[in-house]
Design a protein around this motif. Structure first.
Motif, mmCIF file in Angstrom:
data_model
loop_
_atom_site.group_PDB
_atom_site.id
_atom_site.type_symbol
_atom_site.label_atom_id
_atom_site.label_comp_id
_atom_site.label_asym_id
_atom_site.label_seq_id
_atom_site.Cartn_x
_atom_site.Cartn_y
_atom_site.Cartn_z
ATOM 1 N N GLY A 102 0.819 -1.215 0.000
ATOM 2 C CA GLY A 102 0.000 0.000 0.000
ATOM 3 C C GLY A 102 0.845 1.254 0.000
ATOM 4 N N ARG A 103 1.898 1.254 0.787
ATOM 5 C CA ARG A 103 2.776 2.430 0.844
ATOM 6 C C ARG A 103 3.488 2.646 -0.485
ATOM 7 N N ALA A 104 3.932 1.561 -1.130
ATOM 8 C CA ALA A 104 4.583 1.692 -2.440
ATOM 9 C C ALA A 104 3.615 2.279 -3.462
ATOM 10 N N LEU A 105 2.368 1.830 -3.437
ATOM 11 C CA LEU A 105 1.364 2.368 -4.357
ATOM 12 C C LEU A 105 1.075 3.834 -4.068
ATOM 13 N N LEU A 106 0.944 4.166 -2.792
ATOM 14 C CA LEU A 106 0.656 5.551 -2.433
ATOM 15 C C LEU A 106 1.816 6.462 -2.818
ATOM 16 N N ASP A 107 3.048 6.020 -2.592
ATOM 17 C CA ASP A 107 4.211 6.811 -3.004
ATOM 18 C C ASP A 107 4.209 7.039 -4.516
ATOM 19 N N ALA A 108 3.878 6.001 -5.288
ATOM 20 C CA ALA A 108 3.824 6.130 -6.749
ATOM 21 C C ALA A 108 2.689 7.066 -7.166
ATOM 22 N N ALA A 109 1.554 7.002 -6.469
ATOM 23 C CA ALA A 109 0.437 7.912 -6.757
ATOM 24 C C ALA A 109 0.849 9.352 -6.475
ATOM 25 N N HIS A 110 1.568 9.565 -5.369
ATOM 26 C CA HIS A 110 2.060 10.913 -5.052
ATOM 27 C C HIS A 110 2.994 11.415 -6.149
ATOM 28 N N ALA A 111 3.909 10.563 -6.597
ATOM 29 C CA ALA A 111 4.860 10.954 -7.637
ATOM 30 C C ALA A 111 4.132 11.301 -8.940
ATOM 31 N N HIS A 112 3.151 10.486 -9.307
ATOM 32 C CA HIS A 112 2.384 10.756 -10.533
ATOM 33 C C HIS A 112 1.658 12.094 -10.407
ATOM 34 N N ALA A 113 0.991 12.290 -9.274
ATOM 35 C CA ALA A 113 0.228 13.528 -9.082
ATOM 36 C C ALA A 113 1.144 14.742 -9.162
ATOM 37 N N HIS A 114 2.276 14.676 -8.493
ATOM 38 C CA HIS A 114 3.206 15.809 -8.502
ATOM 39 C C HIS A 114 3.719 16.086 -9.921
ATOM 40 N N ALA A 115 4.059 15.032 -10.653
ATOM 41 C CA ALA A 115 4.580 15.188 -12.012
ATOM 42 C C ALA A 115 3.540 15.790 -12.959
ATOM 43 N N HIS A 116 2.255 15.636 -12.629
ATOM 44 C CA HIS A 116 1.194 16.144 -13.491
ATOM 45 C C HIS A 116 0.485 17.362 -12.902
ATOM 46 N N GLY A 117 1.103 18.003 -11.925
ATOM 47 C CA GLY A 117 0.545 19.223 -11.360
ATOM 48 C C GLY A 117 -0.750 19.022 -10.591
ATOM 49 N N LEU A 118 -0.905 17.846 -10.019
ATOM 50 C CA LEU A 118 -2.142 17.534 -9.304
ATOM 51 C C LEU A 118 -1.962 17.675 -7.789
ATOM 52 N N ASP A 119 -1.361 18.782 -7.387
ATOM 53 C CA ASP A 119 -1.180 19.061 -5.964
ATOM 54 C C ASP A 119 -2.132 20.188 -5.584
ATOM 55 N N PRO A 120 -2.671 20.228 -4.392
ATOM 56 C CA PRO A 120 -2.545 19.227 -3.334
ATOM 57 C C PRO A 120 -3.408 18.007 -3.623
ATOM 58 N N LEU A 121 -3.155 16.939 -2.883
ATOM 59 C CA LEU A 121 -3.904 15.696 -3.042
ATOM 60 C C LEU A 121 -4.941 15.544 -1.939
ATOM 61 N N ALA A 122 -6.078 14.972 -2.315
ATOM 62 C CA ALA A 122 -7.142 14.656 -1.365
ATOM 63 C C ALA A 122 -7.596 13.220 -1.616
ATOM 64 N N LEU A 123 -8.330 12.683 -0.679
ATOM 65 C CA LEU A 123 -8.946 11.362 -0.833
ATOM 66 C C LEU A 123 -10.107 11.271 0.139
ATOM 67 N N TRP A 124 -10.993 10.323 -0.096
ATOM 68 C CA TRP A 124 -12.159 10.103 0.761
ATOM 69 C C TRP A 124 -12.063 8.716 1.372
ATOM 70 N N VAL A 125 -12.416 8.625 2.658
ATOM 71 C CA VAL A 125 -12.352 7.367 3.401
ATOM 72 C C VAL A 125 -13.661 7.198 4.158
ATOM 73 N N LEU A 126 -14.190 5.976 4.196
ATOM 74 C CA LEU A 126 -15.361 5.729 5.023
ATOM 75 C C LEU A 126 -15.028 6.102 6.467
ATOM 76 N N ALA A 127 -15.908 6.841 7.104
ATOM 77 C CA ALA A 127 -15.650 7.315 8.459
ATOM 78 C C ALA A 127 -15.315 6.166 9.408
#
Length: 164
Positions: A102-127
């Motif tokens: 999960g951490r490897a995937l999240l790190d890769a998602a962060h890298a992709h978002a940053h490279a494509h100007g998709l900062d800041p990042l948000a997400l939704w989680v069931l309460a």
């Protein structure tokens, strides 16, 4: 040890299996059993295939693959509905939870978002998904006070927005 790469058509069935199993494991007791029982790997795979066939965009479907070539997890990241980016989904094969996939995937998602100007990042989680909430908090996300309610078979379920 896993490698994260872009999902291909050959990964779709494995990703659908991970996603459906992930929903059933993580959301048991949080979502109605009737909804979880109706989930279908075949239908989910069909939706994933359709999305892969759509051209372009700044989003990405990422898979974590182990040394044997087995898909161990999936994440999806792209533009948010407002500004910045959003981690739309992150699921790990249930037998691999807690192994760093999960951490490897999240790190890769962060890298992709940053490279494509998709900062800041948000997400939704069931309460009620305390395991996922702790995972995202350890990764630097903070609940920002936004809440939404989604309907699952007539049951209103609260989601909390996290930002990084």
């Amino acid at each position: 040890m896993v490698t994260v790469r872009t999902m291909t058509a050959a990964d779709v069935t494995a990703v659908a299996e991970i996603r459906v199993a992930g929903w059933r494991a993580a959301y048991a007791g949080l979502l109605p059993a009737s909804f979880l029982d109706r989930m279908s790997v075949e239908e989910d795979a069909g939706r994933l295939r359709q999305r892969l066939e759509r051209p372009g965009g700044r989003g990405a479907d990422l898979v974590a693959v182990d040394t044997r070539g087995t898909v161990a997890g999936w994440a999806c990241v792209g533009p948010a509905h407002r500004e910045g980016g959003e981690v739309y989904a992150l699921y790990v094969r249930t037998s691999r939870i807690g192994t760093g996939v999960g951490r490897a995937l999240l790190d890769a998602a962060h890298a992709h978002a940053h490279a494509h100007g998709l900062d800041p990042l948000a997400l939704w989680v069931l309460a009620g998904n305390t395991r996922a909430r702790r995972f995202y908090e350890r990764a630097g996300y903070t609940a920002d006070g936004a809440v939404r309610t989604e309907d699952y078979d007539g049951v209103a379920v609260r989601e909390v927005r996290y930002c990084r």
